[in-house]
Design an enzyme around this catalytic site. Structure first.
Site, mmCIF file in Angstrom:
data_model
loop_
_atom_site.group_PDB
_atom_site.id
_atom_site.type_symbol
_atom_site.label_atom_id
_atom_site.label_comp_id
_atom_site.label_asym_id
_atom_site.label_seq_id
_atom_site.Cartn_x
_atom_site.Cartn_y
_atom_site.Cartn_z
ATOM 1 N N ARG A 1 37.792 27.988 34.742
ATOM 2 C CA ARG A 1 37.620 28.758 33.497
ATOM 3 C C ARG A 1 37.196 27.816 32.375
ATOM 4 N NH1 ARG A 1 42.909 31.869 31.868
ATOM 5 N NH2 ARG A 1 42.408 33.161 33.670
ATOM 6 N N ARG B 1 45.349 28.450 24.408
ATOM 7 C CA ARG B 1 44.148 28.674 25.232
ATOM 8 C C ARG B 1 42.945 29.061 24.377
ATOM 9 N NH1 ARG B 1 46.051 31.573 30.682
ATOM 10 N NH2 ARG B 1 47.683 30.112 31.290
ATOM 11 N N LYS C 1 52.123 29.984 28.421
ATOM 12 C CA LYS C 1 50.794 30.089 27.821
ATOM 13 C C LYS C 1 50.885 30.560 26.364
ATOM 14 C CE LYS C 1 49.400 33.058 30.986
ATOM 15 N NZ LYS C 1 48.823 34.183 31.754
ATOM 16 N N LYS D 1 48.346 32.169 23.048
ATOM 17 C CA LYS D 1 47.018 32.737 22.776
ATOM 18 C C LYS D 1 46.850 33.108 21.304
ATOM 19 C CE LYS D 1 46.614 34.511 27.460
ATOM 20 N NZ LYS D 1 46.393 35.680 28.321
ATOM 21 N N CYS E 1 40.288 44.013 35.210
ATOM 22 C CA CYS E 1 40.515 42.593 35.504
ATOM 23 C C CYS E 1 39.906 42.251 36.855
ATOM 24 C CB CYS E 1 42.010 42.298 35.512
ATOM 25 S SG CYS E 1 42.814 42.963 36.982
ATOM 26 N N CYS F 1 47.547 44.456 38.809
ATOM 27 C CA CYS F 1 48.996 44.190 38.832
ATOM 28 C C CYS F 1 49.500 44.333 37.399
ATOM 29 C CB CYS F 1 49.302 42.804 39.406
ATOM 30 S SG CYS F 1 49.225 41.467 38.201
HETATM 31 FE FE1 SRM Z 1 45.287 36.793 33.047
HETATM 32 C C1 SRM Z 1 47.281 35.325 35.313
HETATM 33 C C2 SRM Z 1 42.692 36.486 35.114
HETATM 34 C C3 SRM Z 1 43.263 37.546 30.503
HETATM 35 C C4 SRM Z 1 47.968 38.032 31.279
HETATM 36 N N1 SRM Z 1 45.053 35.975 34.892
HETATM 37 C C5 SRM Z 1 45.999 35.365 35.648
HETATM 38 C C6 SRM Z 1 45.378 34.693 36.877
HETATM 39 C C7 SRM Z 1 45.090 33.281 36.507
HETATM 40 C C8 SRM Z 1 46.218 34.808 38.165
HETATM 41 C C9 SRM Z 1 47.152 33.678 38.531
HETATM 42 O O1 SRM Z 1 47.986 33.281 37.692
HETATM 43 O O2 SRM Z 1 47.066 33.209 39.665
HETATM 44 C C10 SRM Z 1 44.120 35.555 37.006
HETATM 45 C C11 SRM Z 1 42.947 34.898 37.724
HETATM 46 C C12 SRM Z 1 42.176 35.948 38.499
HETATM 47 C C13 SRM Z 1 40.902 35.485 39.056
HETATM 48 O O3 SRM Z 1 40.722 35.554 40.297
HETATM 49 O O4 SRM Z 1 40.031 35.082 38.310
HETATM 50 C C14 SRM Z 1 43.927 36.014 35.596
HETATM 51 N N2 SRM Z 1 43.352 36.873 32.834
HETATM 52 C C15 SRM Z 1 42.434 36.817 33.831
HETATM 53 C C16 SRM Z 1 41.060 37.194 33.342
HETATM 54 C C17 SRM Z 1 39.926 36.434 34.024
HETATM 55 C C18 SRM Z 1 40.884 38.706 33.511
HETATM 56 C C19 SRM Z 1 39.484 39.228 33.396
HETATM 57 O O5 SRM Z 1 39.107 39.958 34.311
HETATM 58 O O6 SRM Z 1 38.794 38.954 32.423
HETATM 59 C C20 SRM Z 1 41.224 36.902 31.841
HETATM 60 C C21 SRM Z 1 40.873 35.489 31.475
HETATM 61 C C22 SRM Z 1 41.004 35.268 30.005
HETATM 62 C C23 SRM Z 1 40.500 33.937 29.548
HETATM 63 O O7 SRM Z 1 39.290 33.760 29.555
HETATM 64 O O8 SRM Z 1 41.298 33.100 29.119
HETATM 65 C C24 SRM Z 1 42.722 37.112 31.681
HETATM 66 N N3 SRM Z 1 45.599 37.552 31.199
HETATM 67 C C25 SRM Z 1 44.602 37.893 30.343
HETATM 68 C C26 SRM Z 1 45.117 38.702 29.286
HETATM 69 C C27 SRM Z 1 44.301 39.349 28.162
HETATM 70 C C28 SRM Z 1 44.252 38.494 26.943
HETATM 71 O O9 SRM Z 1 44.749 37.369 26.927
HETATM 72 O O10 SRM Z 1 43.702 38.961 25.960
HETATM 73 C C29 SRM Z 1 46.471 38.849 29.521
HETATM 74 C C30 SRM Z 1 47.452 39.716 28.694
HETATM 75 C C31 SRM Z 1 47.798 39.122 27.395
HETATM 76 C C32 SRM Z 1 48.952 38.198 27.538
HETATM 77 O O11 SRM Z 1 48.734 37.018 27.801
HETATM 78 O O12 SRM Z 1 50.090 38.653 27.426
HETATM 79 C C33 SRM Z 1 46.763 38.107 30.722
HETATM 80 N N4 SRM Z 1 47.338 36.638 33.261
HETATM 81 C C34 SRM Z 1 48.257 37.269 32.473
HETATM 82 C C35 SRM Z 1 49.565 37.051 33.022
HETATM 83 C C36 SRM Z 1 50.901 37.584 32.446
HETATM 84 C C37 SRM Z 1 51.383 36.710 31.348
HETATM 85 C C38 SRM Z 1 52.755 37.098 30.872
HETATM 86 O O13 SRM Z 1 53.079 36.792 29.729
HETATM 87 O O14 SRM Z 1 53.526 37.663 31.640
HETATM 88 C C39 SRM Z 1 49.378 36.274 34.182
HETATM 89 C C40 SRM Z 1 50.464 35.757 35.125
HETATM 90 C C41 SRM Z 1 51.266 34.637 34.560
HETATM 91 O O15 SRM Z 1 50.951 34.033 33.545
HETATM 92 O O16 SRM Z 1 52.288 34.347 35.172
HETATM 93 C C42 SRM Z 1 47.979 36.036 34.312
HETATM 94 FE FE1 SF4 Z 2 45.555 39.504 36.068
HETATM 95 FE FE2 SF4 Z 2 47.047 40.900 37.771
HETATM 96 FE FE3 SF4 Z 2 44.465 41.458 37.416
HETATM 97 FE FE4 SF4 Z 2 45.222 39.237 38.695
HETATM 98 S S1 SF4 Z 2 45.525 41.375 39.347
HETATM 99 S S2 SF4 Z 2 43.597 39.386 37.181
HETATM 100 S S3 SF4 Z 2 47.022 38.663 37.475
HETATM 101 S S4 SF4 Z 2 46.129 41.687 35.935
#
Ligand code: SRM
Ligand code: SF4
Length: 569
Positions: free
Chosen positions: A72, A141, A212, A214, A433, A478
């Site tokens: 990323r 981030r 994390k 943001k 996502c 999820c």
């Molecule tokens: Fe996310 C984890 C993809 C935005 C909340 N997110 C992940 C992971 C890295 C899975 C992992 O931990 O193994 C995903 C990778 C999937 C893949 O195959 O690429 C993933 N998140 C994404 C992206 C690519 C979704 C998309 O389709 O665009 C977004 C990348 C953003 C970026 O460029 O930085 C993405 N993730 C978000 C957002 C939206 C936002 O930030 O505006 C959220 C919700 C907001 C927040 O942070 O609360 C988000 N991602 C999570 C979480 C839950 C965090 C929490 O507080 O519980 C996880 C899991 C974790 O952190 O344990 C996670």
């Molecule tokens: Fe994020 Fe869950 Fe979607 Fe994976 S399946 S990209 S952790 S919302």
């Protein structure tokens, strides 16, 4: 730190022992195996990369996992040049899985990078003037900002501040440079100059943040970055065409674990007003409060939103004021009231135009039907536009001369790329996502499923005469909430294999959380459930009411009865 050392979560010890994010990544890169060990996997996130495996391939072939890395980029405010964009397309073709993902936070993800190719890929990204450091991990981030290109001072001030915040709050470890930008002995610099940064982390310390972190910046009339879902949201306050300061909103976040009652999505809370001169130091103070008081024992409740929720906004603000060193002013009355997704043609104010191209779920690829990559390469080659990424997984071509507008559209059409004007409202305002096959946490499909679900919603919406209504529909594989499904008008969240939770009652503005409308809805009836909500909305809406507003007003139980009673299209 306030926490008892003996109870720290496993990731805390990994960070502490890592010597500022080095761990044994350098040694593991050299090893002739196709994947990293579990401690380094945690540290690699800070460097912008996740280890994944192809989940479609699990249990097939030799039976082993098909490992690769997701990478990323960090692109503050989503602003990059044509050359930088093309370099990413080249990387996805030569070292990735031939597709590219525009994310929900204005960045780019590459998937399918083999371990041996990780170093050259990261080196190349740095060579073009970008970085992957702190794109993931327990740090601040990618900072989001309204990406619109305008000649007014307001947008330029905000976008400059966004960049300055990203730099001021970036980690300072030399480990990134040593690991990815020097030769295998860690001596000769391959890319750029020697690192100017200290080995120490004055802001983060040895264990970085509990979780994390943001940030996003927006205007009241244009909350296109979803301020209320961030740890820090900065709402620009404009008087006489100047940004006079920011209302600081703290403690937003989407992630939840339905089986753990202690977790929940939360919207940010309005904390204080700061002037442009104060903003970086106040943001640092907020980050330090979370660093020192956030939960380091249980990662499920380690986000700053839980600290703000548990303490209450007044106590949290007092701590911020202590770290900052003086009292802060109260927020102004201003709040969000609009959302421009910047799709289609928009005037910049300097005689040039921007064109927002809606990319469904942010996935860029070439296949027999559509040639996104070829089209985008052609547009960049012909016009060299500045590129801006939106938080809705789409992109904007900037600086297009009026005479070139038709030609740009013609290039897109020649490659069968759907132009934004052809999108239905529901598709335009939707997001999904990544989920399967790359995301290790996915329970269900998302990106691969939403287009088909929308196919089945478009005709009923037209029949009901609701096809011009604007509302957000967001889907995730999820409950982590990566497409921000808990504050959209409607949300579909993967809960169990082939089953989803359907949420209703959020808002396009992003300032209201939704409620669980129905749980464990099988994939093949999702569209029926949603069409029934549309039908109920059609019959029972008040004048001017939005879909989410209607669902919020009537509440879950009445929505269910109204949906059952309303005539289906
Ligand atoms: Fe996310 C984890 C993809 C935005 C909340 N997110 C992940 C992971 C890295 C899975 C992992 O931990 O193994 C995903 C990778 C999937 C893949 O195959 O690429 C993933 N998140 C994404 C992206 C690519 C979704 C998309 O389709 O665009 C977004 C990348 C953003 C970026 O460029 O930085 C993405 N993730 C978000 C957002 C939206 C936002 O930030 O505006 C959220 C919700 C907001 C927040 O942070 O609360 C988000 N991602 C999570 C979480 C839950 C965090 C929490 O507080 O519980 C996880 C899991 C974790 O952190 O344990 C996670
Ligand atoms: Fe994020 Fe869950 Fe979607 Fe994976 S399946 S990209 S952790 S919302």
């Amino acid at each position: 730190m306030a926490t008892d050392v003996t109870k720290l979560s496993a990731v805390e010890s990994i960070k502490e022992a890592s010597r500022f994010l080095r761990g044994t990544i350098g040694e593991e890169i050299q090893e002739p195996v196709d994947h990293f060990g579990k401690d380094n996997i945690q540290l690699l996130k800070f460097h912008g990369t996740y280890q994944q495996d192809d989940r479609d391939a699990r249990g097939k072939g030799s039976g082993g996992k098909a490992y690769s890395m997701m990478l990323r980029c960090r692109i503050p405010g989503g602003i990059l040049s044509s050359d930088q964009f093309i370099a990413h397309l080249d990387l996805c073709d030569t070292l990735g899985n031939a597709t590219m993902k525009l994310t929900t936070r204005q960045t780019i993800q590459l998937h399918g990078i083999l371990k041996d190719n990780l170093k050259p890929t990261i080196a190349r990204i740095n060579e073009i003037g970008l970085s992957t450091l702190a794109a993931c991990g327990d740090v601040n981030r990618n900072v989001m900002c309204c990406p619109a290109k305008r000649t007014d001072r307001v947008h330029a001030q905000m976008q400059q501040l966004c960049y300055d915040i990203a730099i001021a709050m970036a980690p300072r470890t030399k480990a990134y440079h040593e690991l990815w930008l020097t030769d295998d002995q860690g001596e000769k610099t391959l890319v750029g100059g020697a690192p100017e940064r200290d080995a120490e982390e004055p802001l983060y310390g040895t264990t970085y943040l509990p979780r994390k972190f943001k940030m996003a910046m927006a205007l009241p009339e244009d909350n296109c970055v979803d301020l209320y879902t961030n740890d820090i949201g900065l709402l620009a306050i404009v008087r006489e065409a100047e940004v006079i300061g920011y209302n600081v909103i703290v403690g937003g976040g989407m992630g939840t674990t339905p089986s753990a009652q202690k977790t929940q999505p939360l919207l940010g809370k309005r904390m204080a007003f700061v002037t442009p001169e104060q903003v970086i130091d106040v943001c640092k103070a907020i980050l330090m409060v979370q660093r020192d008081h956030g939960n380091r024992e249980d990662r499920k409740i380690a986000r700053m939103k839980y600290l703000v929720e548990n303490w209450g906004i007044e106590k949290f603000r007092q701590h911020v004021e202590q770290y900052y060193g003086s009292p802060l002013a109260d927020c102004t009355e201003d709040d969000v009231y609009g959302f421009d997704d910047h799709m289609g043609w928009q005037e910049q104010g300097d005689g040039l135009w921007s064109y927002g191209l809606n990319i469904e779920n942010g996935r860029i690829y070439d296949n027999d039907r559509r040639q996104f990559k070829t089209a985008l390469r052609a547009v960049c080659a012909e016009f060299n536009p500045e590129i801006r990424l939106t938080s809705h997984q789409s992109m904007i071509f900037c600086d297009i001369r009026p005479d070139d507008r038709d030609r740009l559209i013609a290039i897109l059409r020649e490659h069968s790329v759907p132009v934004s004007e052809e999108f239905s409202e529901i598709r335009r305002w939707s997001m999904a996502c990544v989920a399967l096959p790359t995301c290790g946490l996915a329970i269900t499909e998302s990106e691969r499923a939403l287009p088909g679900i929308i196919d089945r919603l478009e005709a009923p919406l037209s029949k009901l005469g609701l096809d011009r209504d604007q509302f957000t529909l967001r889907m995730t594989g999820c409950p982590n909430g990566c497409a921000r499904p808990y504050n959209s008008d409607l949300g579909i969240v993967g809960k169990a294999k082939g089953k989803y939770t359907l949420f209703a009652g959020g808002a396009l503005l992003g300032n209201r959380l939704s409620y669980i409308y129905k749980d464990m809805v099988p994939h093949d009836v999702l569209h029926d459930e949603i069409v029934a909500i549309f039908a109920a909305f059609k019959v029972n809406r008040l004048e001017g009411e939005t879909l989410g507003g209607f669902c919020a007003r009537v509440g879950r139980d009445q929505l269910e009865s109204l949906a059952a009673a309303a005539p289906k299209p």
